[in-house]
Design a protein around this motif. Sequence first.
Motif, short mmCIF file in Angstrom:
data_model
loop_
_atom_site.label_atom_id
_atom_site.label_comp_id
_atom_site.label_asym_id
_atom_site.label_seq_id
_atom_site.Cartn_x
_atom_site.Cartn_y
_atom_site.Cartn_z
N PHE A 1 67.32 28.15 33.61
CA PHE A 1 68.45 29.09 33.18
C PHE A 1 70.20 28.44 32.61
O PHE A 1 70.58 28.02 33.91
N SER A 2 69.77 28.65 32.01
CA SER A 2 71.61 27.81 31.78
C SER A 2 71.83 29.33 30.91
O SER A 2 71.46 30.44 30.44
N VAL A 3 73.76 29.01 30.85
CA VAL A 3 74.85 29.95 30.05
C VAL A 3 75.88 29.39 29.69
O VAL A 3 75.89 28.44 29.38
N GLU A 4 76.19 30.53 28.47
CA GLU A 4 76.91 29.43 27.01
C GLU A 4 78.12 30.79 26.43
O GLU A 4 78.32 31.78 27.15
N LEU A 5 78.84 29.41 27.09
CA LEU A 5 80.62 30.20 26.76
C LEU A 5 81.27 29.50 25.27
O LEU A 5 80.66 28.58 24.67
N PHE A 6 82.65 30.23 24.99
CA PHE A 6 83.35 29.28 24.01
C PHE A 6 84.26 29.53 24.85
O PHE A 6 84.83 30.64 24.94
N TYR B 1 81.79 24.77 20.29
CA TYR B 1 82.69 23.51 20.12
C TYR B 1 82.49 24.67 18.68
O TYR B 1 82.09 24.61 18.14
N GLY B 2 84.29 25.08 17.82
CA GLY B 2 84.30 25.48 16.29
C GLY B 2 84.17 24.57 15.31
O GLY B 2 83.98 22.85 15.21
N ALA B 3 83.82 25.12 14.43
CA ALA B 3 84.01 24.69 12.81
C ALA B 3 84.65 23.46 12.96
O ALA B 3 86.49 23.51 12.93
N GLY B 4 83.78 21.72 12.52
CA GLY B 4 84.74 20.70 12.83
C GLY B 4 85.70 20.12 13.26
O GLY B 4 87.02 19.88 12.66
N GLY B 5 85.46 21.16 14.49
CA GLY B 5 86.28 20.39 15.60
C GLY B 5 86.96 21.59 15.56
O GLY B 5 87.95 21.00 17.20
N SER B 6 87.06 22.68 15.17
CA SER B 6 88.64 23.11 15.16
C SER B 6 89.45 24.17 16.25
O SER B 6 90.36 24.08 16.77
N THR B 7 87.70 24.21 17.58
CA THR B 7 88.61 24.46 18.73
C THR B 7 88.31 23.57 20.00
O THR B 7 88.56 23.94 20.92
N ARG B 8 88.48 21.82 19.95
CA ARG B 8 88.47 20.93 20.15
C ARG B 8 89.06 20.47 21.66
O ARG B 8 88.78 20.56 22.54
N GLU B 9 90.68 20.98 21.35
CA GLU B 9 90.89 20.21 22.30
C GLU B 9 91.54 22.08 23.79
O GLU B 9 90.81 21.11 24.61
N ARG B 10 90.82 22.81 22.94
CA ARG B 10 90.27 24.50 23.78
C ARG B 10 89.52 23.77 24.65
O ARG B 10 88.68 24.52 25.97
N THR B 11 88.13 23.58 23.58
CA THR B 11 87.09 22.98 24.19
C THR B 11 86.34 21.73 25.47
O THR B 11 86.18 21.67 26.74
N GLU C 1 89.62 22.04 27.54
CA GLU C 1 89.96 22.38 28.27
C GLU C 1 89.08 22.93 29.39
O GLU C 1 89.12 23.03 30.69
N THR C 2 88.30 23.51 28.58
CA THR C 2 87.73 24.80 29.20
C THR C 2 86.78 23.45 30.47
O THR C 2 86.07 23.32 31.01
N VAL C 3 86.12 22.59 29.78
CA VAL C 3 85.19 21.99 29.76
C VAL C 3 86.14 21.22 31.41
O VAL C 3 85.52 20.45 32.56
N ASP C 4 87.30 20.56 31.37
CA ASP C 4 87.82 19.96 32.44
C ASP C 4 87.67 21.22 33.61
O ASP C 4 87.91 20.33 34.78
N TRP C 5 88.29 21.95 33.41
CA TRP C 5 88.50 22.96 34.68
C TRP C 5 86.81 23.07 34.80
O TRP C 5 87.22 23.12 36.09
N LEU C 6 85.94 23.39 34.47
CA LEU C 6 84.19 23.61 34.97
C LEU C 6 84.34 22.02 35.66
O LEU C 6 83.81 22.31 36.91
N ARG C 7 84.26 20.96 35.18
CA ARG C 7 83.80 19.95 35.89
C ARG C 7 84.92 19.71 37.32
O ARG C 7 84.10 19.04 38.45
N ALA C 8 86.58 20.07 36.72
CA ALA C 8 86.92 20.26 38.52
C ALA C 8 86.38 20.92 39.29
O ALA C 8 86.53 20.63 40.06
N GLN C 9 85.90 22.09 39.28
CA GLN C 9 84.77 22.90 40.19
C GLN C 9 83.21 22.69 39.99
O GLN C 9 83.01 23.25 41.43
N ARG C 10 83.40 21.75 40.16
CA ARG C 10 81.92 20.37 40.30
C ARG C 10 81.01 21.38 39.67
O ARG C 10 79.82 21.60 40.06
N ILE C 11 81.71 22.07 38.65
CA ILE C 11 79.66 22.88 37.11
C ILE C 11 79.74 22.28 36.94
O ILE C 11 80.29 21.78 35.44
N GLU C 12 78.24 22.38 36.87
CA GLU C 12 77.51 21.75 35.80
C GLU C 12 77.64 22.45 34.39
O GLU C 12 77.95 23.17 33.71
#
Length: 287
Positions: free
Chosen positions: A11-16, A46-56, A58-69
């Motif tokens: 069971f998983s959830v998706e964010l943008f 992840y946006g078209a052609g990596g258009s949200t790469r840095e924001r992706t 940043e979001t992943v960095d924060w999630l991993r810092a919270q030890r969230i899978e």
Amino acid sequence: MPLSSHPTPIFSVELFPPKTPEGLEKLKQEIARLNELAPDYFSVTYGAGGSTRERTFETVDWLRAQRIETAPHMACVGSTRAEISQILARYREQGVQRLVALRGDLPSGMGGGTGGDFRYANELVTFIRDTCGDQFKIEVAAYPEYHPQSGSPERDLANFKRKVEAGADAAITQYFYNPDAYFAFVERCAGVGIRIPIIPGIMPITNFTQLARFSDACGAEIPRWIRRRLEAFGDDVESLRAFGHEVVLTLCRRLLDGGAPGLHVYTMNQSAPTLRLWQELDLPRTP
């Protein structure tokens, strides 16, 4: 015969990734609520052609810092092998264990050329396996109502099988509202030797205009009876959401009762609809 050999439902959830620092702060609050459900992981788009790469990132960095899978999306079209290698190294360092490997959409202005080293998602899966072995669990996309660019259900199934043979561990489907489409797709997959878990993608219904726009763009069908009811609510948002919740709740129950190996909820960065679904379905929580 069970739909999946996977012993434990996923069971998983998706964010943008949000577009602004303020949006990220709001998303963090939504994540905190969703994390109380203890989903198996959060995926990040992840946006078209990596258009949200840095924001992706940043979001992943924060999630991993919270030890969230976390399972970041990796879209390969328009990317070079060197770029993908750098991203893989970044995720290895962060302890990311899952990836969602996609072809991705071409950004506007690229026309028919990819401008990179990859054309299809199976090439990305092969590259990840060649580069990282079994270090990541790899999820890929599946389309019960078939991808609108594939031309036919047969071609779409062949494309999916190539991703599986390249080394995918599981698949997440495009959202749908007809459970029979999912069960028929899984049966067709079994018929060609595909045995990986195929996890249904679930889209809560909270805004008909938005849903219709998404569905027209991605080829997901809104069954006529659902579309007509949603249209009839007009500006009555409360009634629309109540009806939409019952539609999706019934869909999820049918899928789980039929043996689906879990659910993947497209949250649209809103926790409330997912929280209600999770609670009424009485879904398990990861220990």
